[in-house]
Design a protein around this motif. Sequence first.
Motif, PDB file in Angstrom:
ATOM      1  N   LEU A   1       1.023  -1.371  -0.181  1.00  0.00           N
ATOM      2  CA  LEU A   1      -0.108   0.433   0.059  1.00  0.00           C
ATOM      3  C   LEU A   1       0.884   1.263   0.048  1.00  0.00           C
ATOM      4  O   LEU A   1       2.022   1.203   0.510  1.00  0.00           O
ATOM      5  CB  LEU A   1      -0.771  -0.014   1.173  1.00  0.00           C
ATOM      6  CG  LEU A   1      -1.500  -1.106   1.361  1.00  0.00           C
ATOM      7  CD1 LEU A   1      -2.638  -1.089   3.018  1.00  0.00           C
ATOM      8  CD2 LEU A   1      -2.959  -0.975   0.180  1.00  0.00           C
ATOM      9  N   ALA A   2       1.052   2.424  -0.680  1.00  0.00           N
ATOM     10  CA  ALA A   2       1.570   3.116  -1.345  1.00  0.00           C
ATOM     11  C   ALA A   2       1.402   4.177  -1.398  1.00  0.00           C
ATOM     12  O   ALA A   2       0.430   4.101  -2.468  1.00  0.00           O
ATOM     13  CB  ALA A   2       2.802   2.981  -2.761  1.00  0.00           C
ATOM     14  N   GLY A   3       1.759   5.704  -0.851  1.00  0.00           N
ATOM     15  CA  GLY A   3       1.081   6.895  -1.011  1.00  0.00           C
ATOM     16  C   GLY A   3       1.351   7.522  -2.616  1.00  0.00           C
ATOM     17  O   GLY A   3       1.297   7.199  -3.360  1.00  0.00           O
ATOM     18  N   ALA A   4       1.034   8.441  -2.460  1.00  0.00           N
ATOM     19  CA  ALA A   4       0.621   9.016  -3.891  1.00  0.00           C
ATOM     20  C   ALA A   4       2.243   9.169  -4.700  1.00  0.00           C
ATOM     21  O   ALA A   4       2.273   9.528  -5.471  1.00  0.00           O
ATOM     22  CB  ALA A   4      -0.074  10.741  -3.421  1.00  0.00           C
ATOM     23  N   ASP A   5       3.110   9.422  -3.560  1.00  0.00           N
ATOM     24  CA  ASP A   5       4.596   9.820  -4.205  1.00  0.00           C
ATOM     25  C   ASP A   5       5.283   8.352  -5.019  1.00  0.00           C
ATOM     26  O   ASP A   5       5.517   8.648  -5.800  1.00  0.00           O
ATOM     27  CB  ASP A   5       5.308  10.952  -3.327  1.00  0.00           C
ATOM     28  CG  ASP A   5       6.704  10.938  -4.113  1.00  0.00           C
ATOM     29  OD1 ASP A   5       7.122  10.924  -5.494  1.00  0.00           O
ATOM     30  OD2 ASP A   5       7.630  10.020  -2.892  1.00  0.00           O
ATOM     31  N   PRO A   6       5.205   7.308  -4.269  1.00  0.00           N
ATOM     32  CA  PRO A   6       5.594   6.042  -5.022  1.00  0.00           C
ATOM     33  C   PRO A   6       4.885   5.554  -5.446  1.00  0.00           C
ATOM     34  O   PRO A   6       4.949   4.849  -7.001  1.00  0.00           O
ATOM     35  CB  PRO A   6       5.767   4.799  -3.548  1.00  0.00           C
ATOM     36  CG  PRO A   6       4.902   5.655  -2.321  1.00  0.00           C
ATOM     37  CD  PRO A   6       5.232   7.339  -2.340  1.00  0.00           C
ATOM     38  N   ALA A   7       3.128   5.513  -5.487  1.00  0.00           N
ATOM     39  CA  ALA A   7       2.445   4.644  -6.151  1.00  0.00           C
ATOM     40  C   ALA A   7       2.380   5.649  -7.786  1.00  0.00           C
ATOM     41  O   ALA A   7       2.092   5.183  -8.616  1.00  0.00           O
ATOM     42  CB  ALA A   7       0.403   4.838  -5.709  1.00  0.00           C
ATOM     43  N   GLY A   8       2.741   6.763  -7.395  1.00  0.00           N
ATOM     44  CA  GLY A   8       2.818   7.705  -8.981  1.00  0.00           C
ATOM     45  C   GLY A   8       4.629   6.962  -9.508  1.00  0.00           C
ATOM     46  O   GLY A   8       4.492   7.760 -10.669  1.00  0.00           O
ATOM     47  N   ARG A   9       5.592   6.444  -8.866  1.00  0.00           N
ATOM     48  CA  ARG A   9       6.358   5.974  -9.630  1.00  0.00           C
ATOM     49  C   ARG A   9       6.225   4.811  -9.457  1.00  0.00           C
ATOM     50  O   ARG A   9       7.499   4.213 -10.634  1.00  0.00           O
ATOM     51  CB  ARG A   9       7.000   6.738  -9.055  1.00  0.00           C
ATOM     52  CG  ARG A   9       7.442   7.902  -8.229  1.00  0.00           C
ATOM     53  CD  ARG A   9       8.259   7.872  -7.087  1.00  0.00           C
ATOM     54  NE  ARG A   9       9.592   7.377  -7.462  1.00  0.00           N
ATOM     55  CZ  ARG A   9      10.400   7.326  -5.736  1.00  0.00           C
ATOM     56  NH1 ARG A   9       9.929   7.707  -4.588  1.00  0.00           N
ATOM     57  NH2 ARG A   9      11.463   6.350  -6.015  1.00  0.00           N
ATOM     58  N   VAL A  10       5.347   3.976  -9.802  1.00  0.00           N
ATOM     59  CA  VAL A  10       5.194   2.507 -10.103  1.00  0.00           C
ATOM     60  C   VAL A  10       5.397   2.028 -11.725  1.00  0.00           C
ATOM     61  O   VAL A  10       4.940   2.341 -11.607  1.00  0.00           O
ATOM     62  CB  VAL A  10       3.815   1.810  -9.361  1.00  0.00           C
ATOM     63  CG1 VAL A  10       4.064   0.582  -9.993  1.00  0.00           C
ATOM     64  CG2 VAL A  10       4.171   1.679  -7.947  1.00  0.00           C
TER      65      VAL A  10
END
Length: 282
Positions: free
Chosen positions: A223-232
């Motif tokens: 489960l990732a916040g906006a910063d890491p999730a946007g980099r997947v």
Amino acid sequence: MRLATWNVNSALVRLPRLLPWLDERNPDIVCLQETKLSDEAFADALAVPLAERGYEFAHVGEGRWNGVAILSRVGLDDVERQLPGAPTFGDVLEARAVTATCGGLRVTSVYVPNGRTPDDPHYAYKLEWLAALRDSVTDPATTVIAGDMNIAPTDVDVWDPAVFTESTHVTPPERAALAELVGLGLIDVVRAKWPDHDRIFTYWDYRAGRFHQDLGMRIDLVLAGADPAGRVAAAWVDRKARKGSGPSDHAPVIVDLDEALDGDIGPVVPPPSTPKKLPPRR
């Protein structure tokens, strides 16, 4: 940056598989669960081989049960060894969470209580523990919570929902608690990457040949916040690590940020060879 989570179901037993897996997959951050070692025993067994591979580590263990760790070669700062306000089970504060800042992300490795059965005291403890996990998130944007959640988010995440109607992992209160955690601004990155795939499992019971029939559950989440999730760039289940002799009953989940190191490959690698036909969605 490559991040992975793996319930190894005994780090000492799995050591002959864990170290070659680190060499093969080359993750930068690894969240481990169910190490089943004390802090001293974990260090005795792993400090040298991890250092040789460039990893720092933070481990919280009990000895025989539970145990979590973070391995990192992109920094390991501000380590928290428990969740603030975590409940006890009986009079024991169990080793179920460790948090550190790694590569600019606030990473928590979690081993959520199983719950056993809905009428067991362990189930109430599970819900209390999940509430403490939710309350521990102070900056959702840079948060990563990775590990064995012991919850299948939806019916698509179990091989046959009818099999689990009397058990934990799928009950509405558990799923509601997980939804509240996600509702803070976190994203289930594997499901977000592969929204239309039914058969993405991370756990297969050792019994009855369930792995070979691909009768599993997806209970290990990132489960990732906006910063890491946007980099997947890639998110997948390393099913290969569940094959062969002496495996854990869980497979690692791998998430690549910024660059897909092995390409934007399918959700489960390698794919199942003899999957049993799943019942239709309800």
